[in-house]
Design an enzyme around this catalytic site. Structure first.
Site, PDB file in Angstrom:
ATOM      1  N   ARG A  22     -46.544  43.868   7.364  1.00  0.00           N
ATOM      2  CA  ARG A  22     -46.853  43.803   8.793  1.00  0.00           C
ATOM      3  C   ARG A  22     -46.559  42.424   9.366  1.00  0.00           C
ATOM      4  NH1 ARG A  22     -52.407  47.096   8.643  1.00  0.00           N
ATOM      5  NH2 ARG A  22     -51.527  49.190   8.635  1.00  0.00           N
ATOM      6  N   GLU A  34     -41.533  50.909   3.210  1.00  0.00           N
ATOM      7  CA  GLU A  34     -41.706  52.325   3.548  1.00  0.00           C
ATOM      8  C   GLU A  34     -41.331  53.234   2.389  1.00  0.00           C
ATOM      9  OE1 GLU A  34     -43.333  53.456   5.865  1.00  0.00           O
ATOM     10  OE2 GLU A  34     -43.512  51.663   7.100  1.00  0.00           O
ATOM     11  N   TYR A 117     -39.666  60.722   8.558  1.00  0.00           N
ATOM     12  CA  TYR A 117     -40.757  59.755   8.684  1.00  0.00           C
ATOM     13  C   TYR A 117     -40.244  58.319   8.554  1.00  0.00           C
ATOM     14  CZ  TYR A 117     -44.093  56.350   7.430  1.00  0.00           C
ATOM     15  OH  TYR A 117     -44.770  55.166   7.403  1.00  0.00           O
ATOM     16  N   ASP A 135     -46.587  61.255   9.505  1.00  0.00           N
ATOM     17  CA  ASP A 135     -46.883  61.300   8.072  1.00  0.00           C
ATOM     18  C   ASP A 135     -48.212  62.029   7.866  1.00  0.00           C
ATOM     19  OD1 ASP A 135     -48.744  59.518   8.990  1.00  0.00           O
ATOM     20  OD2 ASP A 135     -48.581  58.183   7.272  1.00  0.00           O
ATOM     21  N   CYS A 189     -60.159  58.274  10.101  1.00  0.00           N
ATOM     22  CA  CYS A 189     -60.030  59.745  10.163  1.00  0.00           C
ATOM     23  C   CYS A 189     -59.545  60.247   8.805  1.00  0.00           C
ATOM     24  CB  CYS A 189     -59.072  60.139  11.281  1.00  0.00           C
ATOM     25  SG  CYS A 189     -59.151  61.881  11.753  1.00  0.00           S
ATOM     26  N   CYS A 205     -62.366  64.025  20.690  1.00  0.00           N
ATOM     27  CA  CYS A 205     -61.897  64.754  19.506  1.00  0.00           C
ATOM     28  C   CYS A 205     -62.354  66.211  19.574  1.00  0.00           C
ATOM     29  CB  CYS A 205     -62.423  64.092  18.237  1.00  0.00           C
ATOM     30  SG  CYS A 205     -61.863  64.904  16.727  1.00  0.00           S
TER      31      CYS A 205
END
Length: 348
Positions: A22, A34, A117, A135, A189, A205
């Site tokens: 990052r 990735e 992706y 993903d 989540c 939600c």
DNA sequence: AACCCGGGGTA
DNA sequence: TACCCAGGGTT
């Protein structure tokens, strides 16, 4: 929609992990990370990324390495075709593209080992292009926010999720938003039982509102069956004339129908532990009832209880046994009553 | 659409 | 045990 975007981004800025990939916009490093992270947890892939970067700081180094060496570097990560494709693609970029990583989405997608992706991830993270990543995390987050139960492992389901992902994507900050929604799925989540009570998105939600979190995302492969364990409390008065019922108002099976007051447990063990702890207060105990629903298997025991637990709850009502049939009862309740007419002497 | 590829963490 | 992980390629 933009409110949901903002909440996800704000959650990310507050909760994101500090991860090496990052800190860069170098497409070579983004691509490398990735590929390493395909079907691989961050905790497992991180050290591999650092070792690859150290050994091959530039794509030319990776390209000129032997395949055997690259596979050794990959050892223990699994899915070794990733390493072979990585090596093939590095050689291709160095030789055919003059070591310049492609920036067009269609060219990125054409690279060996790069699918939908990974292409979207590279295009957005390295080149700030507007492509939505999809993903496992994003499937889970989207299915829950929109309470979308179509299986994700079908072509029709995939189409709908691609549409939703693009709909929700922040077109101004695609890189930030893509990172954010994946991190949100990875940390908040989560599969299984997320802590929705503390989730900043819970008011938006739909799955949380409808109590369907644990069954999402849906998959065609194996329908997810939830096992639930109920102990129902049968409060017959001394003359066996009245019994207590409770109206189910929560978002769950049998909403707005009636049942005996109950306690739910996570496992048979917990249920049995409760029963043995309270056996001195239990007058009679039923056999174990198994009740099959499409997405849930219910295991229930009914006990005639000689304690006032529940009796003072505001939503528990006293009903004459004679008019029990005027109340909508789940089939499970009905089965119990049918088999226990001797206890409910006033039942026809 | 179905199948194959893997090691590891988690409830 | 079963499920899932920053999926992709082949048939």
């Amino acid at each position: 929609m933009t409110e949901i975007q903002a909440l996800i981004k704000n959650w990310y800025l507050e909760n994101k992990r500090d991860l090496p990939w990052r800190r860069t916009k170098n497409p070579y490093y983004i691509w490398l990370s990735e590929v390493i992270l395909q079907q691989t947890r961050v905790a497992q892939g991180k050290s591999y990324f650092e070792r690859f970067v150290k050994k091959y700081p530039k794509i030319e180094g990776l390209a000129s390495a032997s395949e055997q060496e690259v596979l050794s570097m990959w050892q223990g990560l699994g899915y070794y075709s990733r390493a072979r494709n990585l090596h093939t693609t590095a050689k291709y970029i160095v030789k055919e593209l003059n070591s310049v990583f492609p920036s067009k989405h269609t060219e990125i997608l054409a690279l060996k080992g790069v699918g939908e992706y990974t292409a979207a991830a590279i295009a957005s993270f390295a080149f700030d292009q507007v492509y939505a990543v999809l993903d496992g995390n994003v499937y889970r987050v989207l299915s829950r926010i929109f309470n979308l139960a179509i299986p994700i492992d079908t072509s029709e389901g995939k189409k709908q999720f691609i549409f939703l992902a693009n709909e929700l994507l922040d077109k101004i900050q695609p890189a930030l938003f893509n990172q954010a929604i994946m991190e949100f799925g990875a940390l908040q989540c989560v599969p299984g039982k997320p802590n929705c009570e503390i989730c900043t998105l819970n008011i938006y939600c739909e799955a949380f509102k409808n109590n369907t979190i644990t069954s999402l995302p849906a998959k065609k492969g194996k329908p997810k069956i939830r096992n639930r364990y109920f102990v129902y409390f049968v409060y017959l008065d001394e003359n066996r004339e009245t019994v207590r019922l409770r109206k189910k108002t929560e978002n769950d099976i049998w909403k707005n129908m009636f049942e005996f007051p109950k306690i739910e447990f996570e496992s048979v063990e917990q249920m049995d532990e409760f029963l043995s702890d309270n056996k001195n207060k239990i007058r009679t105990i039923s056999t174990l009832y198994k009740h099959i629903l499409s997405h849930q298997h219910l295991y229930a025991k009914f006990i005639v209880f000689s304690d006032s637990l529940f009796l003072n709850s505001p939503d528990v009502i006293e009903i004459p046994v004679l008019i029990l049939n005027e109340y909508p009862l789940p089939r499970l309740m009905e089965r119990y009553l049918e088999q226990n007419r001797t206890i409910f002497s006033h039942q026809p």
